[in-house]
Design a protein around this motif. Structure first.
Motif, PDB file in Angstrom:
ATOM      1  N   ARG A  39       1.042  -1.374  -0.295  1.00 10.74           N
ATOM      2  CA  ARG A  39      -0.034   0.356   0.050  1.00 10.74           C
ATOM      3  C   ARG A  39       1.328   1.156   0.165  1.00 10.74           C
ATOM      4  NH1 ARG A  39      -5.239   0.890   2.855  1.00 10.74           N
ATOM      5  NH2 ARG A  39      -5.594   3.279   2.574  1.00 10.74           N
ATOM      6  N   GLY A  40       1.922   1.105   0.932  1.00 12.89           N
ATOM      7  CA  GLY A  40       3.161   2.076   1.232  1.00 12.89           C
ATOM      8  C   GLY A  40       3.324   2.806  -0.370  1.00 12.89           C
ATOM      9  N   ALA A  41       4.039   1.358  -0.892  1.00 15.39           N
ATOM     10  CA  ALA A  41       4.589   1.766  -2.515  1.00 15.39           C
ATOM     11  C   ALA A  41       3.642   2.110  -3.664  1.00 15.39           C
ATOM     12  CB  ALA A  41       4.568   0.054  -2.649  1.00 15.39           C
ATOM     13  N   ALA A  42       2.479   2.076  -3.220  1.00 16.85           N
ATOM     14  CA  ALA A  42       1.480   2.451  -3.958  1.00 16.85           C
ATOM     15  C   ALA A  42       0.932   3.790  -4.201  1.00 16.85           C
ATOM     16  CB  ALA A  42       0.106   1.563  -3.941  1.00 16.85           C
ATOM     17  N   GLU A  43       0.904   4.039  -2.771  1.00 16.51           N
ATOM     18  CA  GLU A  43       0.829   5.635  -1.905  1.00 16.51           C
ATOM     19  C   GLU A  43       2.405   6.610  -2.433  1.00 16.51           C
ATOM     20  OE1 GLU A  43       0.283   5.160   1.661  1.00 16.51           O
ATOM     21  OE2 GLU A  43      -1.589   5.220   1.620  1.00 16.51           O
ATOM     22  N   ARG A  44       2.984   5.916  -2.855  1.00 16.45           N
ATOM     23  CA  ARG A  44       4.493   6.675  -3.233  1.00 16.45           C
ATOM     24  C   ARG A  44       3.941   6.627  -4.517  1.00 16.45           C
ATOM     25  NH1 ARG A  44       6.921   3.727   0.451  1.00 16.45           N
ATOM     26  NH2 ARG A  44       7.541   1.869  -0.877  1.00 16.45           N
ATOM     27  N   LEU A  45       3.753   5.822  -5.033  1.00 11.34           N
ATOM     28  CA  LEU A  45       3.418   5.784  -6.749  1.00 11.34           C
ATOM     29  C   LEU A  45       2.576   6.877  -7.238  1.00 11.34           C
ATOM     30  CD1 LEU A  45       4.221   5.118  -9.764  1.00 11.34           C
ATOM     31  CD2 LEU A  45       2.892   3.212  -9.693  1.00 11.34           C
ATOM     32  N   ARG A  46       1.234   6.594  -6.827  1.00 12.36           N
ATOM     33  CA  ARG A  46       0.252   8.388  -6.393  1.00 12.36           C
ATOM     34  C   ARG A  46       1.114   9.817  -6.966  1.00 12.36           C
ATOM     35  NH1 ARG A  46      -2.879   8.388  -1.922  1.00 12.36           N
ATOM     36  NH2 ARG A  46      -0.849   9.277  -1.568  1.00 12.36           N
ATOM     37  N   ARG A  57       4.105   9.981  -6.797  1.00 12.93           N
ATOM     38  CA  ARG A  57       5.124  10.656  -8.446  1.00 12.93           C
ATOM     39  C   ARG A  57       4.750  10.871  -9.567  1.00 12.93           C
ATOM     40  NH1 ARG A  57      10.269   6.071  -8.774  1.00 12.93           N
ATOM     41  NH2 ARG A  57      11.366   7.480  -9.935  1.00 12.93           N
ATOM     42  N   LEU A  58       3.167  10.051  -9.670  1.00 11.47           N
ATOM     43  CA  LEU A  58       2.863  10.067 -10.666  1.00 11.47           C
ATOM     44  C   LEU A  58       1.648  11.567 -10.879  1.00 11.47           C
ATOM     45  CD1 LEU A  58       0.988   6.855 -11.081  1.00 11.47           C
ATOM     46  CD2 LEU A  58       2.555   7.831 -12.813  1.00 11.47           C
ATOM     47  N   ALA A  59       1.206  12.556 -10.167  1.00  9.71           N
ATOM     48  CA  ALA A  59       0.122  13.532  -9.512  1.00  9.71           C
ATOM     49  C   ALA A  59       0.686  14.850 -10.658  1.00  9.71           C
ATOM     50  CB  ALA A  59       0.253  13.582  -7.967  1.00  9.71           C
ATOM     51  N   ARG A 119       9.194   2.438 -16.879  1.00  9.24           N
ATOM     52  CA  ARG A 119      10.714   4.124 -17.173  1.00  9.24           C
ATOM     53  C   ARG A 119       9.670   5.297 -17.633  1.00  9.24           C
ATOM     54  NH1 ARG A 119      15.217   1.253 -20.253  1.00  9.24           N
ATOM     55  NH2 ARG A 119      14.114  -0.933 -20.112  1.00  9.24           N
ATOM     56  N   THR A 120       8.595   5.258 -18.375  1.00 13.24           N
ATOM     57  CA  THR A 120       8.426   6.317 -19.107  1.00 13.24           C
ATOM     58  C   THR A 120       7.687   7.156 -17.993  1.00 13.24           C
ATOM     59  OG1 THR A 120       7.369   5.110 -20.493  1.00 13.24           O
ATOM     60  CG2 THR A 120       6.393   7.288 -20.549  1.00 13.24           C
ATOM     61  N   VAL A 121       6.648   6.712 -16.856  1.00 12.87           N
ATOM     62  CA  VAL A 121       6.747   7.629 -15.472  1.00 12.87           C
ATOM     63  C   VAL A 121       7.330   7.458 -13.659  1.00 12.87           C
ATOM     64  CG1 VAL A 121       3.975   6.789 -16.510  1.00 12.87           C
ATOM     65  CG2 VAL A 121       5.152   5.346 -14.474  1.00 12.87           C
ATOM     66  N   LEU A 122       8.491   6.563 -14.697  1.00 13.68           N
ATOM     67  CA  LEU A 122       9.483   6.868 -13.519  1.00 13.68           C
ATOM     68  C   LEU A 122      10.400   7.468 -13.535  1.00 13.68           C
ATOM     69  CD1 LEU A 122       9.539   2.531 -12.612  1.00 13.68           C
ATOM     70  CD2 LEU A 122       7.730   4.191 -11.388  1.00 13.68           C
ATOM     71  N   GLY A 123      10.839   7.586 -14.632  1.00 10.57           N
ATOM     72  CA  GLY A 123      12.006   8.446 -15.232  1.00 10.57           C
ATOM     73  C   GLY A 123      12.925   7.601 -15.700  1.00 10.57           C
TER      74      GLY A 123
END
Length: 135
Positions: free
Chosen positions: A38-45, A47-49, A131-135
């Motif tokens: 869940r924490g990993a999904a929150e960090r991704l969210r 990062r995406l904003a 990689r497109t969204v992770l940079g």
């Protein structure tokens, strides 16, 4: 798409849809995500904003950005710029449903899952890797 008229952004038609395969994108970086999904999904969210405003993969912002989560990552709240959807079953099935519902509007699915890529392409979606969204 967005045009500029007299210094004002004018949106004509629905925003391009970006659908992110949360489990696949989180799982592409071995950073201990499995200890706190869940924490990993929150960090991704989070990062995406900013991408919802700035754009991604050649699609200028604003964009409609949807993060699909499943399993232990369910329950992550949406934030401005990112709608988080809990997959009731398979995350892949929910992503395919979103791609199919996009109709004629541009749809980009972010995943490295080959079978999911095949399935969403059948509905006219484009695909790109994490990689497109992770940079």
């Amino acid at each position: 798409m967005t045009n500029t008229k007299g210094g004002t952004d004018v949106t004509d038609g629905p925003l391009p849809l970006i659908v992110v395969d949360g489990a696949n994108v989180v799982g592409s970086v071995p950073d201990g995500w499995w200890r706190d999904r869940r924490g990993a999904a929150e960090r991704l969210r989070d990062r995406l904003a900013p991408l919802a405003r700035s754009g991604v993969a050649g699609l200028p912002g604003p964009l409609e950005l949807v993060l699909v989560v499943e399993g232990a990552a369910r329950g992550v709240e949406s934030v401005p710029g990112v709608r988080v959807e809990d997959a009731p079953g398979s995350g892949d099935d929910r992503i395919v449903d979103l791609a199919a519902a996009a109709g004629e509007r541009p749809c980009l699915v972010v995943t490295a899952d080959r079978e999911l890529r095949r399935r969403v392409r059948e509905h006219g979606a484009q695909v790109t890797g994490p990689r497109t969204v992770l940079g």
